[in-house]
Design a protein around this motif. Structure first.
Motif, PDB file in Angstrom:
ATOM      1  N   ILE A  11      13.609  69.852  64.683  1.00  0.00           N
ATOM      2  CA  ILE A  11      13.264  70.712  65.817  1.00  0.00           C
ATOM      3  C   ILE A  11      12.102  70.052  66.531  1.00  0.00           C
ATOM      4  O   ILE A  11      11.013  69.915  65.945  1.00  0.00           O
ATOM      5  CB  ILE A  11      12.884  72.134  65.362  1.00  0.00           C
ATOM      6  CG1 ILE A  11      14.028  72.746  64.527  1.00  0.00           C
ATOM      7  CG2 ILE A  11      12.548  73.012  66.556  1.00  0.00           C
ATOM      8  CD1 ILE A  11      13.833  72.645  63.055  1.00  0.00           C
ATOM      9  N   GLU A  12      12.296  69.628  67.749  1.00  0.00           N
ATOM     10  CA  GLU A  12      11.271  68.979  68.551  1.00  0.00           C
ATOM     11  C   GLU A  12      11.090  69.743  69.859  1.00  0.00           C
ATOM     12  O   GLU A  12      12.044  70.316  70.405  1.00  0.00           O
ATOM     13  CB  GLU A  12      11.645  67.525  68.844  1.00  0.00           C
ATOM     14  CG  GLU A  12      11.754  66.646  67.607  1.00  0.00           C
ATOM     15  CD  GLU A  12      12.109  65.208  67.952  1.00  0.00           C
ATOM     16  OE1 GLU A  12      12.395  64.952  69.144  1.00  0.00           O
ATOM     17  OE2 GLU A  12      12.113  64.355  67.041  1.00  0.00           O
ATOM     18  N   ASP A  13       9.823  69.771  70.356  1.00  0.00           N
ATOM     19  CA  ASP A  13       9.544  70.424  71.640  1.00  0.00           C
ATOM     20  C   ASP A  13       8.739  69.473  72.518  1.00  0.00           C
ATOM     21  O   ASP A  13       8.307  68.409  72.071  1.00  0.00           O
ATOM     22  CB  ASP A  13       8.811  71.753  71.432  1.00  0.00           C
ATOM     23  CG  ASP A  13       7.478  71.590  70.727  1.00  0.00           C
ATOM     24  OD1 ASP A  13       6.691  70.706  71.123  1.00  0.00           O
ATOM     25  OD2 ASP A  13       7.213  72.329  69.749  1.00  0.00           O
ATOM     26  N   SER A  14       8.534  69.898  73.749  1.00  0.00           N
ATOM     27  CA  SER A  14       7.806  69.058  74.716  1.00  0.00           C
ATOM     28  C   SER A  14       6.393  69.568  74.924  1.00  0.00           C
ATOM     29  O   SER A  14       5.791  69.316  75.969  1.00  0.00           O
ATOM     30  CB  SER A  14       8.558  69.046  76.062  1.00  0.00           C
ATOM     31  OG  SER A  14       8.681  70.374  76.575  1.00  0.00           O
ATOM     32  N   GLY A  15       5.865  70.300  73.933  1.00  0.00           N
ATOM     33  CA  GLY A  15       4.528  70.868  74.076  1.00  0.00           C
ATOM     34  C   GLY A  15       3.440  69.888  73.684  1.00  0.00           C
ATOM     35  O   GLY A  15       3.611  68.667  73.721  1.00  0.00           O
ATOM     36  N   ALA A  16       2.299  70.478  73.277  1.00  0.00           N
ATOM     37  CA  ALA A  16       1.107  69.668  72.978  1.00  0.00           C
ATOM     38  C   ALA A  16       1.150  69.067  71.566  1.00  0.00           C
ATOM     39  O   ALA A  16       0.368  68.173  71.254  1.00  0.00           O
ATOM     40  CB  ALA A  16      -0.154  70.526  73.123  1.00  0.00           C
ATOM     41  N   GLY A  17       2.031  69.535  70.697  1.00  0.00           N
ATOM     42  CA  GLY A  17       2.139  68.983  69.345  1.00  0.00           C
ATOM     43  C   GLY A  17       1.157  69.622  68.372  1.00  0.00           C
ATOM     44  O   GLY A  17       0.304  70.446  68.739  1.00  0.00           O
ATOM     45  N   PHE A  18       1.282  69.245  67.100  1.00  0.00           N
ATOM     46  CA  PHE A  18       0.410  69.782  66.069  1.00  0.00           C
ATOM     47  C   PHE A  18      -0.910  69.013  66.038  1.00  0.00           C
ATOM     48  O   PHE A  18      -0.936  67.789  66.242  1.00  0.00           O
ATOM     49  CB  PHE A  18       1.063  69.666  64.683  1.00  0.00           C
ATOM     50  CG  PHE A  18       2.283  70.524  64.511  1.00  0.00           C
ATOM     51  CD1 PHE A  18       2.167  71.893  64.379  1.00  0.00           C
ATOM     52  CD2 PHE A  18       3.545  69.940  64.473  1.00  0.00           C
ATOM     53  CE1 PHE A  18       3.297  72.675  64.219  1.00  0.00           C
ATOM     54  CE2 PHE A  18       4.662  70.709  64.305  1.00  0.00           C
ATOM     55  CZ  PHE A  18       4.545  72.083  64.177  1.00  0.00           C
TER      56      PHE A  18
ATOM     57  N   GLY B 174       7.713  62.302  72.564  1.00  0.00           N
ATOM     58  CA  GLY B 174       7.030  62.651  73.818  1.00  0.00           C
ATOM     59  C   GLY B 174       5.670  63.262  73.615  1.00  0.00           C
ATOM     60  O   GLY B 174       5.055  63.738  74.574  1.00  0.00           O
ATOM     61  N   GLY B 175       5.200  63.324  72.402  1.00  0.00           N
ATOM     62  CA  GLY B 175       3.882  63.904  72.120  1.00  0.00           C
ATOM     63  C   GLY B 175       3.940  65.332  71.659  1.00  0.00           C
ATOM     64  O   GLY B 175       2.908  65.916  71.298  1.00  0.00           O
TER      65      GLY B 175
END
Length: 578
Positions: A492-499, A549-550
């Motif tokens: 599961i990947e998102d385009s947000g700021a990350g952990f 993508g970060g």
């Protein structure tokens, strides 16, 4: 007992060495006496020959008279009478002779004709060899016409003349004198050898004395032992070289005669040792059967019990103490197994209850936000949106309330995620997207309910911080094998700021509590990790990472469950519904 046996063996060996040394000293003394006597006799004969050549008046006159004259013959007769007279006083001399280029006469105790033929043929060579040899020693010669075939010769030249005076000693005479002392049954044998190892004065070639060789004759030790290669008997060998001739006197004594009964006691000691070792071996076997083996079985059983094998049971033997110990051990193992089974069943019930409690956690803020959305659409009289929102919300809550079902299909999980995303899209129109890339062959695989949806919810809550920018979530899944085991990998990947880095490190090191879990976080990552740990006992895994993508990335690995497990779970749900 072993020190006593060692002492007996050492004592026997010491006694054998003492006997060998003492007997060899006695025999050595006897051999030295014979050698000294022989050397004295040879020395006396040499002195007599030298005196005859230098001091005898008639020998000196003989060269002054012409050969064949009356004075020559008279002088020759007087010399021959002297030789005949003196030969009996110098034992073991056999022949005394006077030789010149024109004449040769002698006196002998052997057969006259044989000695005459021998001297006629050999005296010139003997005189020549004596003139070449400057050592003044007796020379060893061999001729089959003489008894024993070997003899010693000593020759002295008369000064200022071509006349030689000599003496012959048959080696057979020395052998006869030597055999008087040694050839007495089993006491020993004797022989005389030349320095090149040839046996002298014996009609039998080599005789029974087959052990002498150059190495033995030249040995500097007072004695040494040799073994007859045919009879395998050991013999004590001693040798003494002559000081006036090129020969060596050797004696040989059987070791059995020297040691007498000592070998018997030695064998008795060895048999005693072997007997003790045999008895000790039987004793060890008995102790092993009665003591060591039961102890090993007990230790092995305890070790297996320590490793968790509660089915181990000990066999009993005839020893009362070990029968009691084995029965006590078997009873204890049985009680531990029953207690562990009971505790395990209780733990399973507790874990199952905890799992259902975790699945039943519901976010009240999500309810309120969803009801506010429906209210707003109703106020705007957007009945279509109210219908869709109500339908998605009903499906979502229906899925959440299925707490009695342990496993669902991946297709059901993804469908539930779709309902959740549709509800969120009502809140954030044109801002959210969810891309699902899973092979259709994997949709029927079984997994625990709410395994993927909490990560999607967590991504929206924490990753979608800036509600003005579009936010994308990507879900991928594929199967892989590791050895004979098959696993399902979901990312599961998102385009947000990350952990944050701190959260990544702590969660990947096993500290699930590091994940931020606020009031609107739903079940959260910690909930999922704990449920997977309880169900799969370490076979499943959750790992956080930073996407390309970060954004935030989550990798979930699940062992692929058997189809029958999912079928049973579905049948239980259907029965509960009915």
């Amino acid at each position: 007992m072993l020190p006593v046996v060692a002492f007996l063996i050492a004592n026997t060996l010491y006694a054998k060495n003492v006997v060998r040394d003492k007997v060899s000293e006695t025999y050595r003394s006897t051999l030295d006496i014979f050698g000294d006597k022989t050397d004295r006799s040879l020395n006396e004969i040499s002195n007599y020959v030298n005196k005859m050549a230098v001091l005898d008046y008639d020998i000196g006159l003989l060269s002054s008279f012409p050969y064949g004259s009356d004075y020559y013959y008279l002088t020759k007769i007087r010399i021959q009478n002297k030789l005949q007279r003196d030969i009996v006083f110098y034992s073991p001399v056999d022949t005394l002779f006077v030789y010149s280029a024109n004449d040769m006469f002698f006196s002998t105790t052997s057969t006259y004709s044989r000695l005459k033929a021998l001297l006629t043929d050999r005296v010139a060579g003997i005189v020549k060899s004596a003139a070449t040899d400057k050592s003044d020693n007796w020379q060893t010669w061999h001729d089959s016409r003489l008894e024993g075939e070997d003899f010693l010769v000593h020759v002295t030249e008369v000064p200022n003349s071509a006349i030689y005076v000599g003496a012959i000693v048959p080696i057979s005479e020395l052998v006869n004198q030597l055999s008087i002392q040694w050839k007495d049954g089993d006491i020993g044998e004797s022989a005389i050898y030349s320095n090149d190892g040839r046996r002298l004065g014996d009609d039998v070639d080599g005789g029974w004395f087959p052990l002498a060789d150059k190495r033995a004759l030249q040995n500097d030790q007072p004695y040494h032992y040799v073994t007859d290669p045919q009879t395998k008997r050991r013999y004590l060998v001693m040798s003494r070289p002559s000081a006036h001739a090129d020969f060596t006197t050797s004696i040989l004594v059987p070791e059995s005669y020297i040691l007498q009964a000592l070998p018997f006691y030695q064998k008795a000691t060895y048999f005693m040792t072997f007997g003790l070792v045999f008895i000790f071996a039987l004793y060890l076997l008995f102790i092993r059967h009665m003591l060591f083996k039961p102890l090993q079985l007990l230790i092995g059983g305890m070790r297996k019990l320590t490793f968790g094998n509660l089915d181990v049971r000990l066999e009993t033997n005839n020893t009362i103490e070990f029968v009691f110990m084995a029965n006590a051990f078997n009873t204890m193992a049985k009680q531990i197994k029953e207690l562990k089974i009971g505790m395990y069943e209780e733990q399973l019930r507790a874990q199952k209850f905890e799992l259902k409690q975790l699945q039943a956690q519901i976010n009240p803020h999500f309810y309120m936000n969803s009801l506010n959305i429906i209210y707003n659409y109703a106020a705007l009289k957007d009945t279509d949106s109210v219908k869709k929102m109500s339908l998605h919300l009903a499906d979502y809550f229906r899925f959440i309330m299925r707490v009695n079902r342990d496993l669902i299909t991946l297709e059901e999980e993804l469908k539930h995620i779709g309902n959740y995303m549709d509800i969120q899209k009502f809140r954030f129109p044109n801002k959210l997207s969810c891309d699902i890339d899973v092979s259709p062959s994997l949709l029927s695989l079984a997994l625990p309910a709410l395994t993927v949806q909490p990560f999607v919810e967590n991504a929206i809550i924490h990753g979608f911080a800036n509600h003005r920018k579009p936010f994308a979530i990507t879900i991928r899944g594929h199967a892989f094998h590791e050895g004979q085991a098959a696993f399902l990998l979901l990312t599961i990947e998102d385009s947000g700021a990350g952990f944050p880095e701190e959260v990544l490190k702590r969660v990947n090191d096993g500290d699930a509590s590091a994940v931020p879990e606020n009031a609107s976080g739903g079940l959260g990552i910690m909930n999922v990790i704990q449920r997977l740990r309880l169900r799969y006992e370490g076979m499943a895994g959750v790992r956080l990472y930073t996407a390309a993508g970060g954004g935030a990335g989550v990798r979930v690995i699940l062992p692929i469950a058997e189809e029958k497990e999912l079928t049973v779970a579905t049948e239980k749900e259907n029965a509960h519904a009915l």
